[in-house]
Design a protein around this motif. Structure first.
Motif, mmCIF file in Angstrom:
data_model
loop_
_atom_site.group_PDB
_atom_site.id
_atom_site.type_symbol
_atom_site.label_atom_id
_atom_site.label_comp_id
_atom_site.label_asym_id
_atom_site.label_seq_id
_atom_site.Cartn_x
_atom_site.Cartn_y
_atom_site.Cartn_z
ATOM 1 N N CYS A 186 0.844 -1.214 0.000
ATOM 2 C CA CYS A 186 0.000 0.000 0.000
ATOM 3 C C CYS A 186 0.860 1.237 0.000
ATOM 4 C CB CYS A 186 -0.913 -0.008 1.237
ATOM 5 S SG CYS A 186 -2.237 -1.229 1.126
ATOM 6 N N THR A 187 1.940 1.194 0.805
ATOM 7 C CA THR A 187 2.834 2.357 0.839
ATOM 8 C C THR A 187 3.450 2.608 -0.537
ATOM 9 O OG1 THR A 187 3.337 1.942 3.184
ATOM 10 C CG2 THR A 187 4.869 3.346 1.954
ATOM 11 N N ASP A 188 3.922 1.524 -1.161
ATOM 12 C CA ASP A 188 4.510 1.655 -2.493
ATOM 13 C C ASP A 188 3.490 2.232 -3.507
ATOM 14 O OD1 ASP A 188 6.836 0.684 -1.509
ATOM 15 O OD2 ASP A 188 6.598 -1.363 -2.322
ATOM 16 N N GLN A 189 2.266 1.712 -3.446
ATOM 17 C CA GLN A 189 1.237 2.172 -4.387
ATOM 18 C C GLN A 189 0.872 3.643 -4.153
ATOM 19 O OE1 GLN A 189 0.016 0.551 -7.076
ATOM 20 N NE2 GLN A 189 1.538 -1.026 -6.557
ATOM 21 N N LEU A 190 0.839 4.018 -2.863
ATOM 22 C CA LEU A 190 0.562 5.418 -2.560
ATOM 23 C C LEU A 190 1.669 6.320 -3.085
ATOM 24 C CD1 LEU A 190 -0.869 5.223 1.105
ATOM 25 C CD2 LEU A 190 -2.072 5.987 -0.952
ATOM 26 N N ASN A 191 2.921 5.870 -2.947
ATOM 27 C CA ASN A 191 4.044 6.658 -3.465
ATOM 28 C C ASN A 191 3.957 6.807 -4.994
ATOM 29 O OD1 ASN A 191 5.134 7.028 -0.913
ATOM 30 N ND2 ASN A 191 6.432 5.195 -1.039
ATOM 31 N N LYS A 192 3.598 5.659 -5.654
ATOM 32 C CA LYS A 192 3.457 5.711 -7.117
ATOM 33 C C LYS A 192 2.337 6.663 -7.533
ATOM 34 C CE LYS A 192 5.232 1.077 -8.150
ATOM 35 N NZ LYS A 192 4.900 -0.246 -8.687
ATOM 36 N N ILE A 193 1.221 6.533 -6.815
ATOM 37 C CA ILE A 193 0.072 7.390 -7.153
ATOM 38 C C ILE A 193 0.413 8.855 -6.934
ATOM 39 C CG2 ILE A 193 -2.278 8.033 -6.442
ATOM 40 C CD1 ILE A 193 -2.761 5.047 -5.896
ATOM 41 N N SER A 194 1.110 9.139 -5.827
ATOM 42 C CA SER A 194 1.495 10.513 -5.523
ATOM 43 C C SER A 194 2.419 11.068 -6.595
ATOM 44 C CB SER A 194 2.179 10.555 -4.149
ATOM 45 O OG SER A 194 2.578 11.864 -3.835
ATOM 46 N N LYS A 195 3.347 10.203 -7.042
ATOM 47 C CA LYS A 195 4.278 10.634 -8.091
ATOM 48 C C LYS A 195 3.529 10.935 -9.392
ATOM 49 C CE LYS A 195 8.498 9.224 -10.463
ATOM 50 N NZ LYS A 195 9.508 8.137 -10.635
ATOM 51 N N VAL A 196 2.610 10.031 -9.766
ATOM 52 C CA VAL A 196 1.823 10.233 -10.988
ATOM 53 C C VAL A 196 0.955 11.492 -10.871
ATOM 54 C CG1 VAL A 196 -0.021 9.281 -12.424
ATOM 55 C CG2 VAL A 196 1.807 7.807 -11.608
ATOM 56 N N GLN A 197 0.391 11.680 -9.628
ATOM 57 C CA GLN A 197 -0.438 12.867 -9.405
ATOM 58 C C GLN A 197 0.369 14.142 -9.579
ATOM 59 O OE1 GLN A 197 -1.954 13.258 -5.463
ATOM 60 N NE2 GLN A 197 -3.214 15.052 -5.941
ATOM 61 N N ASP A 198 1.599 14.118 -9.040
ATOM 62 C CA ASP A 198 2.459 15.290 -9.188
ATOM 63 C C ASP A 198 2.756 15.564 -10.658
ATOM 64 O OD1 ASP A 198 2.503 15.618 -6.484
ATOM 65 O OD2 ASP A 198 4.453 14.614 -6.188
ATOM 66 N N GLU A 199 3.030 14.490 -11.414
ATOM 67 C CA GLU A 199 3.299 14.668 -12.841
ATOM 68 C C GLU A 199 2.073 15.226 -13.569
ATOM 69 O OE1 GLU A 199 4.514 10.848 -14.162
ATOM 70 O OE2 GLU A 199 6.530 10.990 -13.294
ATOM 71 N N VAL A 200 0.901 14.662 -13.251
ATOM 72 C CA VAL A 200 -0.338 15.137 -13.880
ATOM 73 C C VAL A 200 -0.618 16.587 -13.511
ATOM 74 C CG1 VAL A 200 -2.858 14.860 -13.949
ATOM 75 C CG2 VAL A 200 -1.370 12.850 -14.068
ATOM 76 N N SER A 201 -0.382 16.927 -12.232
ATOM 77 C CA SER A 201 -0.607 18.290 -11.768
ATOM 78 C C SER A 201 0.307 19.275 -12.495
ATOM 79 C CB SER A 201 -0.379 18.369 -10.261
ATOM 80 O OG SER A 201 -0.570 19.676 -9.784
ATOM 81 N N THR A 202 1.567 18.858 -12.691
ATOM 82 C CA THR A 202 2.518 19.726 -13.390
ATOM 83 C C THR A 202 2.070 19.973 -14.830
ATOM 84 O OG1 THR A 202 4.347 18.916 -12.004
ATOM 85 C CG2 THR A 202 4.920 19.985 -14.103
#
Length: 552
Positions: A97-113
């Motif tokens: 779950c931690t790994d998936q949250l980190n991945k999602i957060s990273k993707v979210q940051d990329e999408v936000s940018t």
């Protein structure tokens, strides 16, 4: 070597993910996440949407791919790990779950940018659009100011030009009036002087002055009445904002008598063909005159008597082949020039034909009489036929109750033939105009009506206030349409020509009495554009005039 060993291991015998039998694995379906044997590979093509599934040959799967493709991202129990997930990457739930949250957060940051960058670009586009709008609006306003200035200047120039032209024409007219008034004053003086001589009983001097006075009167009359009518008229071509400029011009109308003939016989109607043969109708005859063979008196070249059963002859018309079509009390007939035979085109049992017009396409337009009809609603006021007698119902004109196309009888009609453009209005071709002569009320009341292609009233002309009034009503007795689609009307009461433009506006009036023509009643045009006018018979003879016209 490890990779090689793994490939060999992958190609070894193992359980098929579809049939769950021990078999040699051939491929892996990435979309289904299943290894398949040869049999299941063939059956897989029958699956729904199988054509878009990705199949990978087992020998092309590397170590990384093996682990990559063998991560199913599913929650599993210890029993299932041994049975179905032995080679899958395993993680504790909290770590996964931690790994998936980190991945999602990273993707979210990329999408936000990316999103913020795109929003920034849209903001710039909106600013550019607003800037362009203001810029273009400013240009339009500048063009408007410039165009209005140009239009105002143009119309001021035209107004000034119109004033100069009006002043010039007024000056010419005023000068002419002054000359005539001075002649009148001089005549009155000469008359008084002659009267004084007569009172003094100086006989020799009286007769000498008398002859001089008579010559003077004749000179004055000749200066007023001649065979030439000339006038200047103002014209205006309507301007558009785009495409053309308004234009004020002075046009010169010229009417000159070319020939005049005595006609000591009754004429019901008059036409002239291309060879200058004059055709006239009387009650029971069709007459021909060769102009070249006539002196001051019209003499018959040929006279065709019509059988009694045809009835009384009225209006006539000429076809393109110079055959004569005429109205009688029994119908419409044709006199063929080649064999001089008379044949009936169509008979009439109801109502009376009053006028005839033959178009350039040889179609017969027959104006009907409603002198004895109480109600002309829903009746054909103009019937259209072919020369063979076939009624062209699509072109026949009816007096429907809400259009009031006629109040009396159609005593003359004509068609337009030119394509014209005036302002935004286009085309006169195929339209028709006719004289509506009201015999029920005022016996001298008439009007000219133009219909459009839908047979709706386009305009109505009821005479000119310059010469027509209650005491001098408009009395149109004959009409023609010129090559320029101007309509020329004879006003019997006023001995004048009303020249009407295709848009229904009066172009000018021409007083025929100024060239010695009184009480004109019939009119026709020849192939040269010359106008032929027949007058009422007064004492002994009527007159037939050939007029050369220009300016309209």
């Amino acid at each position: 070597m490890a990779s090689s060993n793994l490939v060999r291991h992958s190609q070894s015998i193992k359980q098929c993910g579809v049939c769950e039998t021990i078999a040699k694995i051939e491929v892996k379906c990435i979309d289904c996440d299943l290894f398949m044997c040869e049999t299941c590979k063939r059956n897989h093509s029958k699956y729904k949407d199988a054509e878009i599934h990705m199949l990978v040959d087992i020998k092309d799967i590397t170590v990384d791919d093996e682990y990559k493709y063998d991560s199913c991202n599913k929650l599993v129990c210890p029993a299932c790990i041994e049975y179905e997930h032995r080679k899958h990457e395993l993680k504790k739930i909290e770590h996964a779950c931690t790994d998936q949250l980190n991945k999602i957060s990273k993707v979210q940051d990329e999408v936000s940018t990316v999103t913020n960058l795109y929003l920034g670009k849209l903001d710039k586009l909106e600013k550019v659009n607003h800037l362009q709008y203001n810029e273009i609006l400013h240009q339009i306003k500048q063009d408007q100011i410039e165009a209005m200035g140009k239009i105002n200047q143009t119309y001021n120039d035209e107004k000034e030009k119109l004033e100069r032209q009006r002043f010039l024409i007024s000056y010419i007219i005023t000068s002419r009036k002054d000359t005539i008034e001075k002649q009148q004053e001089n005549i009155e003086k000469q008359k008084k002087h002659l009267h004084d001589i007569a009172q003094s009983r100086e006989t020799a001097s009286f007769f000498e002055k008398k002859e001089e006075f008579e010559r003077q009167l004749e000179e004055v009359t000749d200066s007023i009445y001649s065979n030439h009518y000339h006038s200047k008229i103002l014209q205006y071509t309507k301007g558009l904002v785009f495409g053309m400029e308004p234009k004020t011009t002075t046009n010169e109308i010229d009417v000159t008598i070319q020939q005049e003939y005595n006609a000591d016989f009754n004429i019901n109607d008059l036409k002239i063909d291309k060879r200058k043969t004059i055709w006239t109708s009387s009650i029971d005859n069709i007459n021909q005159f060769e102009v070249k063979k006539c002196d001051e008196n019209l003499t018959f070249t040929k006279k065709t008597s019509c059988p009694a059963e045809i009835g009384q002859i009225g209006k006539i018309g000429l076809t393109n082949m110079n055959n004569l079509v005429f109205i009688s009390s029994t119908g419409i007939h044709i006199l063929k020039k080649m064999d001089e035979k008379i044949m009936k085109i169509v008979g009439f049992t109801e109502y009376k034909p009053k006028s005839i017009h033959i178009s350039k396409e040889n179609q017969l337009f027959i104006g009907m009489s409603f002198d004895d009809v109480k109600n002309s609603t829903d009746k054909a006021i103009i019937k259209v036929f072919s020369l063979e007698g076939k009624r062209l119902t699509a072109k026949t004109i009816f007096n429907t109750g809400n259009k009031f196309l006629i109040n009396g009888s159609v005593t003359g009609c004509a068609t337009f033939n030119n394509e014209t453009i005036v302002g935004k209005e286009t085309s006169n071709k195929g339209t028709i105009c006719y004289i509506d002569y009201n015999c029920k009320g005022d016996p001298h009341c008439g009007r000219l009506i133009k219909l459009n292609l839908n047979r709706d009233i386009q305009w109505v002309y009821r005479g000119s206030i310059i010469i027509n009034s209650e005491k001098s009503p408009f009395n149109p007795c004959s009409m023609v349409v010129t090559e320029q689609d101007n309509i020329v009307l004879l006003d019997l009461n006023q001995s004048s020509l009303h020249i009407i433009q295709p848009n229904g506006l009066l172009l000018t009036l021409a007083d025929l009495s100024l060239v010695g023509i009184q009480s004109p009643r019939l009119m026709t045009l020849d192939g040269d554009g010359h106008m032929w006018i027949n007058t009422l018979r007064h004492t002994k003879t009527g007159k037939l005039y050939e007029l050369k016209i220009s300016g309209f």
